[in-house]
Motif scaffolding. Structure first.
Motif, PDB file in Angstrom:
ATOM      1  N   ALA A  63       4.197  -1.863  17.589  1.00 14.12           N
ATOM      2  CA  ALA A  63       4.969  -2.794  16.761  1.00 14.12           C
ATOM      3  C   ALA A  63       5.375  -4.020  17.566  1.00 14.12           C
ATOM      4  CB  ALA A  63       6.199  -2.095  16.192  1.00 14.12           C
ATOM      5  N   SER A  64       5.785  -3.807  18.811  1.00 14.57           N
ATOM      6  CA  SER A  64       6.152  -4.937  19.667  1.00 14.57           C
ATOM      7  C   SER A  64       4.946  -5.820  19.943  1.00 14.57           C
ATOM      8  CB  SER A  64       6.729  -4.434  20.994  1.00 14.57           C
ATOM      9  OG  SER A  64       8.008  -3.857  20.812  1.00 14.57           O
ATOM     10  N   ALA A  65       3.824  -5.203  20.248  1.00 12.08           N
ATOM     11  CA  ALA A  65       2.624  -5.984  20.549  1.00 12.08           C
ATOM     12  C   ALA A  65       2.215  -6.837  19.360  1.00 12.08           C
ATOM     13  CB  ALA A  65       1.483  -5.047  20.953  1.00 12.08           C
ATOM     14  N   ALA A  66       2.271  -6.272  18.155  1.00  7.22           N
ATOM     15  CA  ALA A  66       1.887  -7.020  16.958  1.00  7.22           C
ATOM     16  C   ALA A  66       2.827  -8.203  16.731  1.00  7.22           C
ATOM     17  CB  ALA A  66       1.882  -6.096  15.745  1.00  7.22           C
ATOM     18  N   PHE A  67       4.130  -7.979  16.886  1.00  8.29           N
ATOM     19  CA  PHE A  67       5.078  -9.070  16.694  1.00  8.29           C
ATOM     20  C   PHE A  67       4.859 -10.162  17.731  1.00  8.29           C
ATOM     21  CE2 PHE A  67       8.893 -11.420  17.640  1.00  8.29           C
ATOM     22  CZ  PHE A  67       9.354 -11.774  16.378  1.00  8.29           C
ATOM     23  N   ARG A  68       4.693  -9.776  18.976  1.00  9.18           N
ATOM     24  CA  ARG A  68       4.575 -10.761  20.050  1.00  9.18           C
ATOM     25  C   ARG A  68       3.291 -11.576  19.926  1.00  9.18           C
ATOM     26  NH1 ARG A  68       7.351  -7.418  25.145  1.00  9.18           N
ATOM     27  NH2 ARG A  68       9.033  -6.559  23.862  1.00  9.18           N
ATOM     28  N   ASP A  69       2.240 -10.952  19.437  1.00 11.95           N
ATOM     29  CA  ASP A  69       1.028 -11.729  19.162  1.00 11.95           C
ATOM     30  C   ASP A  69       1.274 -12.746  18.051  1.00 11.95           C
ATOM     31  OD1 ASP A  69      -0.494 -10.524  21.108  1.00 11.95           O
ATOM     32  OD2 ASP A  69      -1.520  -9.146  19.749  1.00 11.95           O
ATOM     33  N   ALA A  70       1.986 -12.318  17.015  1.00  8.18           N
ATOM     34  CA  ALA A  70       2.189 -13.176  15.850  1.00  8.18           C
ATOM     35  C   ALA A  70       3.099 -14.361  16.141  1.00  8.18           C
ATOM     36  CB  ALA A  70       2.769 -12.349  14.697  1.00  8.18           C
ATOM     37  N   VAL A  71       3.984 -14.241  17.126  1.00  3.27           N
ATOM     38  CA  VAL A  71       4.994 -15.281  17.365  1.00  3.27           C
ATOM     39  C   VAL A  71       4.523 -16.343  18.354  1.00  3.27           C
ATOM     40  CG1 VAL A  71       6.267 -14.312  19.351  1.00  3.27           C
ATOM     41  CG2 VAL A  71       7.530 -15.493  17.505  1.00  3.27           C
ATOM     42  N   ARG A  72       3.334 -16.183  18.936  1.00  4.87           N
ATOM     43  CA  ARG A  72       2.880 -17.117  19.976  1.00  4.87           C
ATOM     44  C   ARG A  72       2.845 -18.565  19.483  1.00  4.87           C
ATOM     45  NH1 ARG A  72      -2.562 -14.004  21.492  1.00  4.87           N
ATOM     46  NH2 ARG A  72      -2.536 -13.975  19.210  1.00  4.87           N
ATOM     47  N   GLY A  73       2.318 -18.792  18.301  1.00 10.09           N
ATOM     48  CA  GLY A  73       2.226 -20.150  17.785  1.00 10.09           C
ATOM     49  C   GLY A  73       3.590 -20.787  17.604  1.00 10.09           C
ATOM     50  N   GLU A  74       4.570 -20.003  17.175  1.00  9.05           N
ATOM     51  CA  GLU A  74       5.930 -20.517  17.001  1.00  9.05           C
ATOM     52  C   GLU A  74       6.524 -20.925  18.345  1.00  9.05           C
ATOM     53  OE1 GLU A  74      10.287 -18.785  15.635  1.00  9.05           O
ATOM     54  OE2 GLU A  74       8.476 -17.962  14.701  1.00  9.05           O
TER      55      GLU A  74
ATOM     56  N   ARG B 114      -1.226 -11.897  27.087  1.00  7.20           N
ATOM     57  CA  ARG B 114      -1.699 -10.537  26.847  1.00  7.20           C
ATOM     58  C   ARG B 114      -3.135 -10.394  27.331  1.00  7.20           C
ATOM     59  NH1 ARG B 114       1.484  -7.255  24.193  1.00  7.20           N
ATOM     60  NH2 ARG B 114      -0.186  -5.987  23.370  1.00  7.20           N
ATOM     61  N   LEU B 115      -3.351 -10.908  28.538  1.00  5.74           N
ATOM     62  CA  LEU B 115      -4.643 -10.794  29.189  1.00  5.74           C
ATOM     63  C   LEU B 115      -4.690  -9.538  30.049  1.00  5.74           C
ATOM     64  CD1 LEU B 115      -4.949 -14.441  30.556  1.00  5.74           C
ATOM     65  CD2 LEU B 115      -5.643 -13.576  28.308  1.00  5.74           C
ATOM     66  N   SER B 116      -5.869  -9.222  30.503  1.00  8.34           N
ATOM     67  CA  SER B 116      -6.055  -8.230  31.551  1.00  8.34           C
ATOM     68  C   SER B 116      -6.665  -8.958  32.737  1.00  8.34           C
ATOM     69  CB  SER B 116      -6.992  -7.108  31.075  1.00  8.34           C
ATOM     70  OG  SER B 116      -7.266  -6.212  32.135  1.00  8.34           O
ATOM     71  N   GLY B 117      -5.919  -9.042  33.839  1.00  9.48           N
ATOM     72  CA  GLY B 117      -6.457  -9.686  35.024  1.00  9.48           C
ATOM     73  C   GLY B 117      -6.153 -11.162  35.130  1.00  9.48           C
ATOM     74  N   GLY B 118      -4.932 -11.550  34.759  1.00  8.61           N
ATOM     75  CA  GLY B 118      -4.563 -12.962  34.816  1.00  8.61           C
ATOM     76  C   GLY B 118      -4.410 -13.513  36.222  1.00  8.61           C
ATOM     77  N   TYR B 119      -4.256 -12.654  37.220  1.00  8.57           N
ATOM     78  CA  TYR B 119      -4.195 -13.125  38.604  1.00  8.57           C
ATOM     79  C   TYR B 119      -5.615 -13.440  39.056  1.00  8.57           C
ATOM     80  CZ  TYR B 119       0.682 -11.577  39.486  1.00  8.57           C
ATOM     81  OH  TYR B 119       2.055 -11.412  39.476  1.00  8.57           O
TER      82      TYR B 119
END
Length: 309
Positions: free
Chosen positions: A255-266, A91-96
């Motif tokens: 809602a999607s962004a919040a879930f996807r941030d929370a699941v990264r460690g898993e 969820r970066l801006s400018g990963g390239y």
């Protein structure tokens, strides 16, 4: 100086440009990463063409590399870190980019089980699949249908579902049936008779949910025929179906962004334990980003793609 890719206008790949950029030193709560691999996703191409895009638009959302600097008193998303540690970020801006400074909470220690091209492609597809699995409500012993099961999100979904004991019937082209089998799914082909093939593959079990990764009318019609509860028909492609009770998710939705941030460690933990692979079909030199993106958008790369600075 580093290099980074930008979209300079809304016309697609013809507007992409490679520029030299300064990399600012990280402040508190920030980390600088030397990029070893850039994960590639269709969103990289699509988002700069959105009506609300502003230019120059920094391209790319996930990377893998090594930490070259940390702001004072800073920990990353997975805990303590030091210069030289391998890390991945999402969820970066400018990963390239060949090097960039990012919020530390977006950065996680890279599992040693994944090479950089694989790690750079873990989060976007993996987090999307995790959200689909969560919203499906499927539990151990349940059966679900997944449209486009041999794609990047589908492959991650198959593996995460297997961890939970969820059985997946997955649609795929004939040439990709072995991919679905490899990751524990039951493959069925597209085309006339899809609903009956799905029922036959389920062997008498009811489908508790249908997950759509392709967006075709055929996929939606089959989902409606097989799953009574429309809140358990979930799409990552068709926002136009929400008025019919079908659930649409996407990384731009809060809602999607919040879930996807929370699941990264898993997701990192699953990869570390060897329970989550990231198939990479091909890598490209960093300077060939336009060629790589064109290949990506042609449709069926056979796995994830990565740029290598």
């Amino acid at each position: 100086m580093a290099q980074a890719w930008f979209a300079t206008g809304p016309e697609g790949l013809s507007d992409w440009e490679l520029r030299e950029v300064d990399v600012r030193a990280p402040g508190p709560g920030e980390v600088t990463i030397r990029v070893r691999a850039v994960g590639m996703n269709p969103a990289d191409v699509k988002y700069p063409t959105r009506p609300d895009a502003t230019f120059p638009f920094p391209i790319g959302y996930e990377v893998s590399g090594e930490i070259t600097a940390l702001g004072a008193g800073t920990q990353i998303g997975s805990g303590a870190a030091t210069v030289g540690d391998e890390a991945l970020a999402f969820r970066l801006s400018g990963g390239y980019a060949t090097e960039l400074t990012v919020p530390a909470e977006k950065v996680f220690a890279k599992p040693s089980t994944l090479a950089h091209p694989e790690a750079a492609n873990l989060f976007l597809a993996g987090a999307t699949a995790a959200e689909l699995l969560e919203l499906s409500g499927a539990r151990s012993g349940d059966t679900v249908l997944f449209h486009a099961a041999s794609g990047a999100v589908g492959v991650s979904f198959l593996q995460q579902a297997a961890v939970r004991g969820v059985r997946v019937v997955g649609t795929a082209g004939e040439r990709n049936a072995d991919v679905v089998r490899r990751y524990g799914g039951i493959p069925i082909t597209y085309g006339p008779g899809l609903v009956q093939r799905a029922k036959d593959a389920a062997a008498g079990a009811s489908f508790v949910a249908s997950l759509d990764g392709v967006g075709t009318d055929e996929a939606i019609e089959a989902s409606l025929a097989l799953v009574e509860d429309r809140t358990r028909i979930i799409t990552i492609v068709r926002r136009d179906l929400e008025s019919e009770g079908i659930v649409a998710i996407g990384g731009m939705l809060p809602a999607s962004a919040a879930f996807r941030d929370a699941v990264r460690g898993e997701l990192v933990d699953l990869a570390r334990r060897g329970l989550l692979e990231v198939p990479v079909a091909r890598t490209f030199p960093f300077a060939d980003a336009v060629q790589a993106a064109r290949f990506l958008m042609e449709g069926h790369p056979g796995g994830k793609l990565a740029l290598l600075p």
